[in-house]
Design a protein around this motif. Sequence first.
Motif, PDB file in Angstrom:
ATOM      1  N   PRO A  49      -2.950 -61.953   5.331  1.00  0.00           N
ATOM      2  CA  PRO A  49      -3.020 -60.485   5.331  1.00  0.00           C
ATOM      3  C   PRO A  49      -4.338 -59.990   5.916  1.00  0.00           C
ATOM      4  O   PRO A  49      -5.399 -60.555   5.642  1.00  0.00           O
ATOM      5  CB  PRO A  49      -2.918 -60.130   3.846  1.00  0.00           C
ATOM      6  N   ILE A  50      -4.278 -58.947   6.735  1.00  0.00           N
ATOM      7  CA  ILE A  50      -5.463 -58.336   7.328  1.00  0.00           C
ATOM      8  C   ILE A  50      -5.579 -56.896   6.859  1.00  0.00           C
ATOM      9  O   ILE A  50      -4.613 -56.125   6.949  1.00  0.00           O
ATOM     10  CB  ILE A  50      -5.402 -58.380   8.867  1.00  0.00           C
ATOM     11  N   GLN A  51      -6.750 -56.525   6.350  1.00  0.00           N
ATOM     12  CA  GLN A  51      -6.977 -55.182   5.810  1.00  0.00           C
ATOM     13  C   GLN A  51      -7.239 -54.180   6.937  1.00  0.00           C
ATOM     14  O   GLN A  51      -8.172 -54.340   7.723  1.00  0.00           O
ATOM     15  CB  GLN A  51      -8.170 -55.215   4.859  1.00  0.00           C
ATOM     16  N   ILE A  52      -6.403 -53.116   7.026  1.00  0.00           N
ATOM     17  CA  ILE A  52      -6.622 -52.073   8.047  1.00  0.00           C
ATOM     18  C   ILE A  52      -6.476 -50.672   7.426  1.00  0.00           C
ATOM     19  O   ILE A  52      -6.102 -49.728   8.109  1.00  0.00           O
ATOM     20  CB  ILE A  52      -5.668 -52.238   9.247  1.00  0.00           C
ATOM     21  N   ARG A  53      -6.820 -50.539   6.164  1.00  0.00           N
ATOM     22  CA  ARG A  53      -6.569 -49.274   5.471  1.00  0.00           C
ATOM     23  C   ARG A  53      -7.416 -48.114   5.997  1.00  0.00           C
ATOM     24  O   ARG A  53      -7.099 -46.947   5.771  1.00  0.00           O
ATOM     25  CB  ARG A  53      -6.744 -49.446   3.958  1.00  0.00           C
ATOM     26  N   TYR A  54      -8.500 -48.425   6.698  1.00  0.00           N
ATOM     27  CA  TYR A  54      -9.329 -47.375   7.295  1.00  0.00           C
ATOM     28  C   TYR A  54      -9.047 -47.212   8.799  1.00  0.00           C
ATOM     29  O   TYR A  54      -9.745 -46.475   9.475  1.00  0.00           O
ATOM     30  CB  TYR A  54     -10.803 -47.658   7.057  1.00  0.00           C
ATOM     31  N   SER A  55      -8.039 -47.910   9.292  1.00  0.00           N
ATOM     32  CA  SER A  55      -7.728 -47.885  10.726  1.00  0.00           C
ATOM     33  C   SER A  55      -6.378 -47.241  11.020  1.00  0.00           C
ATOM     34  O   SER A  55      -6.274 -46.381  11.898  1.00  0.00           O
ATOM     35  CB  SER A  55      -7.743 -49.318  11.283  1.00  0.00           C
ATOM     36  N   ALA A  56      -5.338 -47.681  10.325  1.00  0.00           N
ATOM     37  CA  ALA A  56      -3.982 -47.153  10.540  1.00  0.00           C
ATOM     38  C   ALA A  56      -3.727 -46.042   9.519  1.00  0.00           C
ATOM     39  O   ALA A  56      -3.551 -46.316   8.328  1.00  0.00           O
ATOM     40  CB  ALA A  56      -2.941 -48.263  10.395  1.00  0.00           C
ATOM     41  N   ILE A  57      -3.723 -44.806   9.986  1.00  0.00           N
ATOM     42  CA  ILE A  57      -3.774 -43.670   9.066  1.00  0.00           C
ATOM     43  C   ILE A  57      -2.457 -42.915   8.985  1.00  0.00           C
ATOM     44  O   ILE A  57      -1.864 -42.539   9.997  1.00  0.00           O
ATOM     45  CB  ILE A  57      -4.888 -42.685   9.504  1.00  0.00           C
ATOM     46  N   CYS A  58      -2.017 -42.672   7.749  1.00  0.00           N
ATOM     47  CA  CYS A  58      -0.912 -41.749   7.495  1.00  0.00           C
ATOM     48  C   CYS A  58      -1.246 -40.935   6.248  1.00  0.00           C
ATOM     49  O   CYS A  58      -1.985 -41.406   5.379  1.00  0.00           O
ATOM     50  CB  CYS A  58       0.423 -42.474   7.323  1.00  0.00           C
ATOM     51  N   VAL A  59      -0.739 -39.716   6.195  1.00  0.00           N
ATOM     52  CA  VAL A  59      -0.940 -38.895   5.003  1.00  0.00           C
ATOM     53  C   VAL A  59       0.346 -38.894   4.193  1.00  0.00           C
ATOM     54  O   VAL A  59       1.448 -38.724   4.729  1.00  0.00           O
ATOM     55  CB  VAL A  59      -1.386 -37.455   5.346  1.00  0.00           C
ATOM     56  N   HIS A  60       0.188 -39.109   2.896  1.00  0.00           N
ATOM     57  CA  HIS A  60       1.329 -39.233   1.993  1.00  0.00           C
ATOM     58  C   HIS A  60       1.613 -37.896   1.330  1.00  0.00           C
ATOM     59  O   HIS A  60       0.769 -37.353   0.616  1.00  0.00           O
ATOM     60  CB  HIS A  60       1.028 -40.299   0.943  1.00  0.00           C
ATOM     61  N   LEU A  61       2.801 -37.368   1.567  1.00  0.00           N
ATOM     62  CA  LEU A  61       3.198 -36.083   1.006  1.00  0.00           C
ATOM     63  C   LEU A  61       3.595 -36.230  -0.460  1.00  0.00           C
ATOM     64  O   LEU A  61       4.198 -37.227  -0.868  1.00  0.00           O
ATOM     65  CB  LEU A  61       4.367 -35.506   1.810  1.00  0.00           C
ATOM     66  N   TYR A  62       3.283 -35.217  -1.216  1.00  0.00           N
ATOM     67  CA  TYR A  62       3.538 -35.246  -2.659  1.00  0.00           C
ATOM     68  C   TYR A  62       5.035 -35.187  -2.971  1.00  0.00           C
ATOM     69  O   TYR A  62       5.796 -34.466  -2.322  1.00  0.00           O
ATOM     70  CB  TYR A  62       2.852 -34.054  -3.329  1.00  0.00           C
ATOM     71  N   HIS A  63       5.440 -35.948  -3.975  1.00  0.00           N
ATOM     72  CA  HIS A  63       6.810 -35.819  -4.507  1.00  0.00           C
ATOM     73  C   HIS A  63       6.857 -36.407  -5.911  1.00  0.00           C
ATOM     74  O   HIS A  63       6.021 -37.232  -6.292  1.00  0.00           O
ATOM     75  CB  HIS A  63       7.830 -36.528  -3.604  1.00  0.00           C
TER      76      HIS A  63
END
Length: 272
Positions: free
Chosen positions: A222-236
């Motif tokens: 596994p390779i960490q890219i949480r600060y590279s591949a960005i999406c915003v999560h909408l509330y539900h």
Amino acid sequence: MPKISVIISTYNQPKWLYNVLVGYNQQTFTDFEIIIADDGSTDNTKTVVDNFISKSNLKIKHVWQEDKGFRKTTILNKAILKSNADYLLFTDGDCIPRKDFVQTHYDLKKDNCFLSGGYFKLPKHISEIITEKDIIKQSCFDKHWLLDHGLKSSFKLNKLTAKGTKQFLLNKLTPTKATWDGMNASGWKQDILAVNGFDQRMEYGGEDRELGERLVNKGVKPIQIRYSAICVHLYHERGYKNDKAIAKNLAIRKETKAKKTTWTEFGIKQTS
């Protein structure tokens, strides 16, 4: 054949799914297909997908199954079989991708590895005011726009703002373990098939991560890219969340780790 298949899971969130598809219509990398993995939504979702197919250049397939409760892992396996690319990117129908999202996954992919992305969670009031125009202009990824609309400032804003050396260092230094999170993860189709896809016994609560744990047991890094591949999560709301299902999932994951399991008998190919 597309270079990436983007598999988007959804269930009765047509408004959010529309916004997500608008996000994919803005991507700088365009050689991808979209597979909508639909766990039994009503015709409202089909209408959104059909309308989007008719008015955009996106290559979209809608894979649907009857609503028999939470069966996300089952529909994801069906979507995998419908995909045409050698590389698969998994996300959810409530996660709007930044315009470089697919490009980032494509650029950072490596043999015998999977990519572990993150997401930036938005509160309800901001989720509800985001318009198609905001997505086209990329305003919903802009720190100042979000703060102006009532977002509370926090360290997590670095997910949206980090670039270059800072982005690299945050990916390396974050205490968050690189795992397979279904909102933002990608890997090679051959590796996913080699562990037999998702375990269809899994219900809500870490159901995606168990696949990643089998991949790791198989030797896929596994390779960490949480600060590279960005999406915003909408509330539900999460009406399907329950303690019994979470406990069941944890038990399956515990066994996977303890036995170093690389294959599930309850995946794409079921032998029991």
